[in-house]
Design a protein around this motif. Structure first.
Motif, PDB file in Angstrom:
ATOM      1  N   PRO A   1       0.839  -1.208   0.000  1.00  0.00           N
ATOM      2  CA  PRO A   1       0.000   0.000   0.000  1.00  0.00           C
ATOM      3  C   PRO A   1       0.869   1.252   0.000  1.00  0.00           C
ATOM      4  O   PRO A   1       1.989   1.256   0.526  1.00  0.00           O
ATOM      5  CB  PRO A   1      -0.794  -0.125   1.304  1.00  0.00           C
ATOM      6  CG  PRO A   1      -0.729  -1.565   1.674  1.00  0.00           C
ATOM      7  CD  PRO A   1       0.592  -2.057   1.176  1.00  0.00           C
ATOM      8  N   GLU A   2       0.334   2.311  -0.587  1.00  0.00           N
ATOM      9  CA  GLU A   2       1.086   3.566  -0.636  1.00  0.00           C
ATOM     10  C   GLU A   2       1.333   4.147   0.752  1.00  0.00           C
ATOM     11  O   GLU A   2       2.212   4.980   0.937  1.00  0.00           O
ATOM     12  CB  GLU A   2       0.318   4.586  -1.495  1.00  0.00           C
ATOM     13  CG  GLU A   2       0.238   4.181  -2.962  1.00  0.00           C
ATOM     14  CD  GLU A   2      -0.666   5.094  -3.774  1.00  0.00           C
ATOM     15  OE1 GLU A   2      -1.263   6.012  -3.176  1.00  0.00           O
ATOM     16  OE2 GLU A   2      -0.783   4.890  -4.996  1.00  0.00           O
TER      17      GLU A   2
ATOM     18  N   TYR B   1       0.767   0.599  -4.394  1.00  0.00           N
ATOM     19  CA  TYR B   1      -0.556   0.676  -5.017  1.00  0.00           C
ATOM     20  C   TYR B   1      -1.635   0.747  -3.944  1.00  0.00           C
ATOM     21  O   TYR B   1      -1.692  -0.077  -3.026  1.00  0.00           O
ATOM     22  CB  TYR B   1      -0.795  -0.559  -5.891  1.00  0.00           C
ATOM     23  CG  TYR B   1      -2.089  -0.505  -6.669  1.00  0.00           C
ATOM     24  CD1 TYR B   1      -2.136   0.088  -7.927  1.00  0.00           C
ATOM     25  CD2 TYR B   1      -3.264  -1.033  -6.134  1.00  0.00           C
ATOM     26  CE1 TYR B   1      -3.323   0.140  -8.642  1.00  0.00           C
ATOM     27  CE2 TYR B   1      -4.455  -0.981  -6.840  1.00  0.00           C
ATOM     28  CZ  TYR B   1      -4.482  -0.380  -8.089  1.00  0.00           C
ATOM     29  OH  TYR B   1      -5.654  -0.320  -8.791  1.00  0.00           O
ATOM     30  N   GLY B   2      -2.512   1.732  -4.071  1.00  0.00           N
ATOM     31  CA  GLY B   2      -3.706   1.826  -3.248  1.00  0.00           C
ATOM     32  C   GLY B   2      -3.452   2.333  -1.843  1.00  0.00           C
ATOM     33  O   GLY B   2      -2.319   2.472  -1.392  1.00  0.00           O
ATOM     34  N   GLU B   3      -4.557   2.572  -1.159  1.00  0.00           N
ATOM     35  CA  GLU B   3      -4.494   3.092   0.201  1.00  0.00           C
ATOM     36  C   GLU B   3      -4.491   1.989   1.245  1.00  0.00           C
ATOM     37  O   GLU B   3      -4.018   2.176   2.357  1.00  0.00           O
ATOM     38  CB  GLU B   3      -5.700   4.012   0.457  1.00  0.00           C
ATOM     39  CG  GLU B   3      -5.650   5.328  -0.303  1.00  0.00           C
ATOM     40  CD  GLU B   3      -4.530   6.228   0.171  1.00  0.00           C
ATOM     41  OE1 GLU B   3      -4.336   6.343   1.408  1.00  0.00           O
ATOM     42  OE2 GLU B   3      -3.839   6.798  -0.672  1.00  0.00           O
ATOM     43  N   THR B   4      -5.028   0.833   0.895  1.00  0.00           N
ATOM     44  CA  THR B   4      -5.220  -0.223   1.875  1.00  0.00           C
ATOM     45  C   THR B   4      -4.558  -1.517   1.425  1.00  0.00           C
ATOM     46  O   THR B   4      -4.173  -1.683   0.256  1.00  0.00           O
ATOM     47  CB  THR B   4      -6.718  -0.502   2.098  1.00  0.00           C
ATOM     48  OG1 THR B   4      -7.268  -1.053   0.888  1.00  0.00           O
ATOM     49  CG2 THR B   4      -7.454   0.778   2.461  1.00  0.00           C
TER      50      THR B   4
ATOM     51  N   ALA C   1      -6.153  -4.246   1.123  1.00  0.00           N
ATOM     52  CA  ALA C   1      -7.083  -4.856   0.166  1.00  0.00           C
ATOM     53  C   ALA C   1      -6.796  -4.376  -1.254  1.00  0.00           C
ATOM     54  O   ALA C   1      -6.835  -5.165  -2.206  1.00  0.00           O
ATOM     55  CB  ALA C   1      -8.518  -4.530   0.555  1.00  0.00           C
ATOM     56  N   ASP C   2      -6.505  -3.092  -1.417  1.00  0.00           N
ATOM     57  CA  ASP C   2      -6.149  -2.560  -2.736  1.00  0.00           C
ATOM     58  C   ASP C   2      -4.894  -3.241  -3.268  1.00  0.00           C
ATOM     59  O   ASP C   2      -4.826  -3.643  -4.444  1.00  0.00           O
ATOM     60  CB  ASP C   2      -5.909  -1.052  -2.669  1.00  0.00           C
ATOM     61  CG  ASP C   2      -7.157  -0.270  -2.316  1.00  0.00           C
ATOM     62  OD1 ASP C   2      -8.264  -0.758  -2.588  1.00  0.00           O
ATOM     63  OD2 ASP C   2      -7.020   0.845  -1.755  1.00  0.00           O
ATOM     64  N   ALA C   3      -3.883  -3.364  -2.401  1.00  0.00           N
ATOM     65  CA  ALA C   3      -2.624  -3.981  -2.799  1.00  0.00           C
ATOM     66  C   ALA C   3      -2.827  -5.453  -3.148  1.00  0.00           C
ATOM     67  O   ALA C   3      -2.204  -5.979  -4.083  1.00  0.00           O
ATOM     68  CB  ALA C   3      -1.597  -3.826  -1.687  1.00  0.00           C
TER      69      ALA C   3
ATOM     70  N   GLU D   1      -5.501  -6.854  -4.437  1.00  0.00           N
ATOM     71  CA  GLU D   1      -6.108  -6.948  -5.768  1.00  0.00           C
ATOM     72  C   GLU D   1      -5.077  -6.719  -6.862  1.00  0.00           C
ATOM     73  O   GLU D   1      -5.074  -7.409  -7.894  1.00  0.00           O
ATOM     74  CB  GLU D   1      -7.250  -5.949  -5.890  1.00  0.00           C
ATOM     75  CG  GLU D   1      -8.460  -6.287  -5.025  1.00  0.00           C
ATOM     76  CD  GLU D   1      -9.567  -5.256  -5.161  1.00  0.00           C
ATOM     77  OE1 GLU D   1      -9.399  -4.302  -5.952  1.00  0.00           O
ATOM     78  OE2 GLU D   1     -10.600  -5.392  -4.475  1.00  0.00           O
ATOM     79  N   GLU D   2      -4.182  -5.767  -6.654  1.00  0.00           N
ATOM     80  CA  GLU D   2      -3.150  -5.494  -7.650  1.00  0.00           C
ATOM     81  C   GLU D   2      -2.169  -6.660  -7.760  1.00  0.00           C
ATOM     82  O   GLU D   2      -1.730  -7.010  -8.855  1.00  0.00           O
ATOM     83  CB  GLU D   2      -2.406  -4.205  -7.298  1.00  0.00           C
ATOM     84  CG  GLU D   2      -1.276  -3.829  -8.237  1.00  0.00           C
ATOM     85  CD  GLU D   2      -1.728  -3.512  -9.657  1.00  0.00           C
ATOM     86  OE1 GLU D   2      -0.835  -3.343 -10.532  1.00  0.00           O
ATOM     87  OE2 GLU D   2      -2.946  -3.425  -9.913  1.00  0.00           O
TER      88      GLU D   2
END
Length: 417
Positions: free
Chosen positions: A110-111, A131-134, A136-138, A140-141
């Motif tokens: 995460p960023e 990638y992403g704020e969380t 979960a975002d990371a 998915e990437e």
């Protein structure tokens, strides 16, 4: 040796699997010590032993499971490389052993990941993608990269090889330590406690395995109790700030873990400070969670022989500095107070002389003349001083008030004296 049939049943990870993984771990991962901690015992009332996983090359237990997973890749899988998602410790573990084994690694973080962990992951040889704020975002990437590039996804916790590798922590504790009444294990996704619970159930069934989560991220507690609680918020223990526990890990935890203790942020701060001050060892928030649980529920473990796993030591230096200062304030060894005084020559010198006679060291001074609640001929004076303890701070307050200077206590939640 195998688990009793009533325990092993249909568990996805067996004691035999943990013992087999241990052979891989032993070849390339430090066997960390399990040592008595007399000063922590005096602090908590339990007979405390500490397993120092923060001494690993990447300062975390995560090396164990990551190595087992990577070592068991087929030649074709190793050629294609791996991708992992992590806020820090799993990332460094996969990067370190991937580089050592000649396997290409991509780590998605995460960023918001602390820079100290990003830099360390790059230093171990991985390509880092922020990638992403969380998390979960990371996640998915990382899955997208796995599909697009054909890389093997190395899950941080919900993988039988990873869980088996983490279980080697317990095997070493059983061999090196005393007979434990209980062990306190941090829970994020549940990989560490799952592997350890399997090992203790098979080799030391009298030992109670207890998990620890933060109040802000009680995901496994919710899974065990069936009482859904929201997960979220900034926590010192970002290494266990997980919203969703694993399918495999939750199955094992429900069967083999006694319960989960939830800890607040002040206990985590206090535990990080205590490990540094008393044991001279550096723990991140997640790594100090076991001690935080002892501080949260001392009566439950009083007089018992308790094992703590310091699971990681990757803490942001700025965060550590802040924790140490906050603990000094809690112990009243640093005290801040506010005076409203006449704005005339000699007043500050008079106060400084008095504080010097009292043995207080002035750390900061702020004059504030423009506030409307300050008299036109007055000024507000905020002072931060170094003191010995609560009694010394009280002596300073009494002396200032004896000079006709009313004192308002700052800090400690903003409470007055």
């Amino acid at each position: 040796m195998t688990l009793p049939a009533a325990v092993e049943g249909d568990l996805p990870v067996t004691l035999a699997a943990v013992e087999a993984a241990r052979a891989i771990v032993s070849a390339a991962v430090l066997r960390t010590p399990t040592l008595a901690a007399p000063r922590l015992s005096a602090l908590t009332g339990a007979n405390v032993y500490v397993k120092y996983e923060n001494l690993q090359a990447t300062a975390s237990f995560k090396e164990r499971g990551a190595l087992v997973k990577l070592a068991r890749l087929t030649p074709d899988e190793a050629r294609r490389g791996v991708v992992a998602m992590s806020a820090g410790n799993h990332a460094q573990a996969v990067a370190h052993h991937g580089t050592r084994l000649g396997i290409s690694t991509v780590i998605v973080m995460p960023e918001t990941t602390p820079e100290v962990k990003v830099a360390a992951t790059r230093a171990f040889g991985a390509q880092v993608v922020l990638y992403g704020e969380t998390v979960a975002d990371a996640f998915e990437e990382a899955e997208r990269i796995s599909r697009a590039q054909g890389r093997i996804f190395v899950h941080p916790y919900d993988d039988v090889d990873v869980i088996a590798g983490q279980g080697s922590v317990a095997l070493e504790m059983i061999e090196d330590g005393p007979a434990f009444d209980a062990v306190l294990v941090p829970i994020g996704g549940g990989g560490l406690i799952s592997g350890m619970a399997v090992a203790f159930a098979g080799l030391s069934p009298q030992t109670e395995v207890v998990g620890v989560e933060t109040q802000l991220y009680p995901a496994m507690w919710s899974a065990m109790t069936g009482q859904a609680r929201a997960c979220g918020g900034p926590t010192l223990a970002e290494g266990i700030a997980v919203r969703d526990v694993g399918v495999i890990t939750s199955q094992i935890v429900r069967r083999l873990v006694a319960n989960v203790v939830l800890v607040d942020e002040p206990e985590l701060e206090r535990a990080v400070n205590a490990l540094l001050m008393h044991q001279k060892t550096l723990a991140e928030g997640a790594g100090a969670a076991g001690l935080a649980a002892l501080l949260t529920e001392p009566e439950r473990f009083r007089g018992k022989t308790v094992g703590l796993v310091v699971s990681g030591g990757n803490i942001d230096p700025r965060m550590l500095a802040g924790i140490l200062l906050r603990e000094l304030e809690r112990d009243e060894r640093i005290v801040s107070f506010r005076l409203t005084i006449l704005d005339r020559p000699g007043m500050l010198g008079r106060i400084a002389t008095l504080l010097g006679k009292l043995g207080a060291n002035i750390l900061e001074v702020h004059h504030r003349r423009t506030f409307l609640d300050v008299p036109a001929k007055g000024t507000r004076l905020d002072l931060t001083v170094e003191t010995r303890d609560h009694a010394h701070a009280e002596m300073i307050r009494t002396a200032l008030e004896g000079e006709g200077l009313p004192v308002q206590r700052l800090g400690a939640g903003g409470a007055d004296w």
